[in-house]
Design an enzyme around this catalytic site. Structure first.
Site, short mmCIF file in Angstrom:
data_model
loop_
_atom_site.label_atom_id
_atom_site.label_comp_id
_atom_site.label_asym_id
_atom_site.label_seq_id
_atom_site.Cartn_x
_atom_site.Cartn_y
_atom_site.Cartn_z
N ASN A 185 -7.59 -25.47 9.66
CA ASN A 185 -6.44 -26.22 10.17
C ASN A 185 -5.49 -25.41 11.05
O ASN A 185 -4.88 -25.93 11.95
CB ASN A 185 -5.66 -26.81 8.99
CG ASN A 185 -4.47 -27.62 9.44
OD1 ASN A 185 -4.64 -28.67 10.06
ND2 ASN A 185 -3.26 -27.13 9.17
N ASP A 203 -10.71 -25.14 3.82
CA ASP A 203 -9.30 -25.24 3.46
C ASP A 203 -8.58 -26.36 4.22
O ASP A 203 -8.78 -26.52 5.43
CB ASP A 203 -8.64 -23.89 3.82
CG ASP A 203 -7.18 -23.82 3.44
OD1 ASP A 203 -6.88 -23.72 2.24
OD2 ASP A 203 -6.32 -23.88 4.35
N GLU A 213 -11.52 -29.08 0.46
CA GLU A 213 -10.24 -29.00 -0.23
C GLU A 213 -9.31 -30.04 0.36
O GLU A 213 -8.72 -29.85 1.42
CB GLU A 213 -9.61 -27.61 -0.08
CG GLU A 213 -8.44 -27.42 -1.04
CD GLU A 213 -7.09 -27.11 -0.40
OE1 GLU A 213 -6.10 -27.08 -1.13
OE2 GLU A 213 -7.02 -26.91 0.83
C1 NOJ Z 1 -4.67 -24.34 0.55
C2 NOJ Z 1 -4.80 -22.95 0.01
O1 NOJ Z 1 -5.44 -23.01 -1.24
C3 NOJ Z 1 -3.41 -22.38 -0.08
O2 NOJ Z 1 -3.42 -21.15 -0.76
C4 NOJ Z 1 -2.84 -22.26 1.29
O3 NOJ Z 1 -1.49 -21.85 1.21
C5 NOJ Z 1 -2.90 -23.59 2.06
N1 NOJ Z 1 -4.16 -24.28 1.90
C6 NOJ Z 1 -2.73 -23.36 3.54
O4 NOJ Z 1 -3.85 -22.71 4.05
#
Ligand code: NOJ
Ligand code: CA
Length: 543
Positions: free
Chosen positions: A108, A206, A248
């Site tokens: 992202n 992510d 995720e």
């Molecule tokens: C999800 C990750 O698990 C987290 O640690 C992170 O801060 C955010 N995404 C942004 O990348």
């Protein structure tokens, strides 16, 4: 519900994953920072624990404003963790032991220190300008929520050099990439190719819901985002075999399930709504919240799977519960304000359960018996504590406690990058790998046994789960089967000792063995009677 049929099940459908925050796992060169050679040294440990697949949190160069999720070069490893050769050695050693390795793929955003962003902000004519999302005002995309509520007040940040606002869903030091730009889309495929060519088994991808923006929407789960994610899958399938892409997306089940597509998007998705319900079930001593979460879980396509978990490197997120449930969870599990972060709780598993072994094991035995593929978080197998005095989520990312000695055997550097937990009852003296591996009945031994059972039993090759209705809300009973194999799971969610009786019409005069105690039980006609100690789980194998 929860079905997949295949002769040769895909490896990720029933594996045990283990998440490693490398910086804190094992320091191989004495500079106080966990690294690749340190991890390689500990592969025999992980093999002995019995896990199948290691998930490495980001190890790319990063200014560490978000602990590695702010990347300044997607194509290399931060030298502090080691060299490319050391990475290749790690992959080889993982494979030699019959294990697998996945990495984080941060799609992202980048760090604001990434050369792309540096060029984008200073040179309007650079091709990198359009790698990011710019605006003259902070007006567009008003309906997008703010995720890092405790630190950010807008998804736009003003950049003096560019004289424009840039879009960011996380910290303002993490500008979002502009997926409307085809160059960004193909760049990400190159990054994927780069790491898969090095022999890794896939990615935990992510923050996937936020790739595209569109006015008048909340900028999450947009069709364009799904379309691009399907292109990633197609690219991976076309060029590689047997890889896994894990999504995720901290979203409601109906939205998460879309990320599995028709079996043509992600192979797996984390099950965020189930996790807090396990904590609610244990605290209220009733099965209802957990059963409800499972019953509200939509069916998923063949050869896809849920990733289930209790804790990870982030706060225990409460985004998927109602505001009332969230308040209740905070009161119960995070009584002090400093234990809270954004919409969650920044604590580890053992402290959340007041270091109560029975509750810790019940939570794990529930997780391992419910549908989905379980993910463990490093250190939770020995019941490590947390340090709520550390900022952000650092308190759940402290050095792994290998030995009783001061420093916990993590590093020869007396001042590691983040302090070892020193407070009782979680100091290395009482919580460490070495002791627990030797001690019969330790948490580590119980976890090792649980992992072995999970991997041995055929019923876990299918997600089919049938709850047994009965009156006692303190006890959860369900059945799982695969071909001729049948198992019955009985979990006492409460702190009561219970004389339990349940009717099981399908198990007439059936003999069972509890895989933990090895005790034999038998139904009398269709009635099963047993005594359950507080928080006890029975994994009953029919036969
Ligand atoms: C999800 C990750 O698990 C987290 O640690 C992170 O801060 C955010 N995404 C942004 O990348
Ligand atoms: Ca090191």
């Amino acid at each position: 519900m929860f079905k997949f049929f295949t002769d040769k099940p895909k490896w990720y459908l029933n594996a045990v994953f283990y998440e490693i925050f490398l910086r804190s796992f094992k320091d191989g060169n004495g500079d106080g920072i966990g690294d690749l050679t340190g991890l390689t040294e500990k592969l025999d440990y992980l093999k002995e624990l019995g896990v199948d697949c290691l998930w490495l949190c980001p190890i790319y160069p990063s200014p560490l404003k978000d602990n590695g999720y702010d990347i300044s070069d997607f194509y290399s490893i931060d030298p502090v963790y080691g060299t490319l050769q050391e990475f290749k050695d790690l992959v080889k050693e993982v494979q030699k032991r019959g294990m697998r390795l996945i990495m984080d793929l941060v799609v992202n955003h980048t760090s604001d220190e990434h050369p792309w962003f540096q060029e984008a902000r200073s040179n309007p004519d650079s091709p990198y300008r359009d790698y990011y999302v710019w605006s003259d005002t902070d007006e567009p995309y008003r309906d997008a929520r703010i995720i890092f509520l405790d630190t950010e007040s807008s998804n736009w940040a003003y950049d003096e050099e560019a004289g424009k606002y840039y879009w960011h869903r996380f910290y303002s030091s993490q500008p979002d990439l502009n997926y409307a730009n085809p160059a960004v889309r193909s760049e990400m495929l190159n990054i994927i190719r780069h790491w898969l060519d090095l022999g890794i088994d896939g990615f935990r991808v992510d923050a996937v819901p936020y790739l595209f923006e569109e006015d008048g929407t909340n900028c999450e789960n947009l069709p364009q985002t799904h379309e691009y994610l399907k292109q990633i899958r197609e690219f991976v399938d076309r060029n590689y075999n047997d890889k896994v892409l894990i999504c995720e997306a901290n979203q409601p089940p109906a939205d998460v399930v879309d990320y599995l597509g028709n079996g043509d998007e992600f192979h797996m998705a984390f099950h965020f709504p189930l996790m807090p319900k396990i904590f609610m079930g244990l605290r209220t001593g009733t099965r209802l919240p957990i059963e409800e979460a499972i019953k509200n879980t939509p069916a998923i396509p063949e050869e896809t799977q849920w990733g289930t978990f209790l804790r990870n490197h982030d706060e225990l997120t409460l985004e998927m519960v109602t505001p009332e449930e969230r308040e209740w969870m905070w009161q119960e599990y995070a009584p002090e304000p400093r234990m809270r972060l954004n919409l969650g709780i920044r604590r580890r598993l053992a402290p959340l359960f007041d270091n109560n072994r029975e509750m810790i094991m019940l939570a794990n035995r529930l997780l391992f018996s419910l549908p989905g593929t379980p993910f463990l978080y490093y250190g939770d197998e020995i019941g490590m504590g947390d340090d709520v005095d550390l900022p952000d989520r650092n308190g759940v990312r402290t050095p792994m406690q290998w030995e009783a000695a001061e420093g916990a055997g993590f590093s020869t550097d007396p001042q590691p990058h983040t302090p070892v937990i020193t407070r009782a009852p979680f100091s290395p003296e009482s919580v460490n790998v070495e002791q627990q591996m030797q001690q019969a009945g330790s948490l580590w031994k119980q976890m090792q046994e649980l992992i072995a059972i999970r991997k041995n039993e055929k019923v876990f090759q299918s997600n089919e789960t049938e709850f047994v209705e009965h009156a006692d809300e303190r006890v959860m009973v369900f059945r799982r089967s695969k071909d001729k194999d049948e198992m019955l799971f009985v979990h006492n969610l409460s702190s009561d000792s219970i004389q339990f009786q349940v009717e099981l019409p399908v198990f007439n005069d059936q003999k069972f063995v509890d895989l933990f105690s090895k005790d034999e039980l038998r139904t009398n006609g269709d009635t099963l009677e047993c005594t359950l100690s507080p928080f006890q789980s029975l994994y009953l194998k029919a036969g």
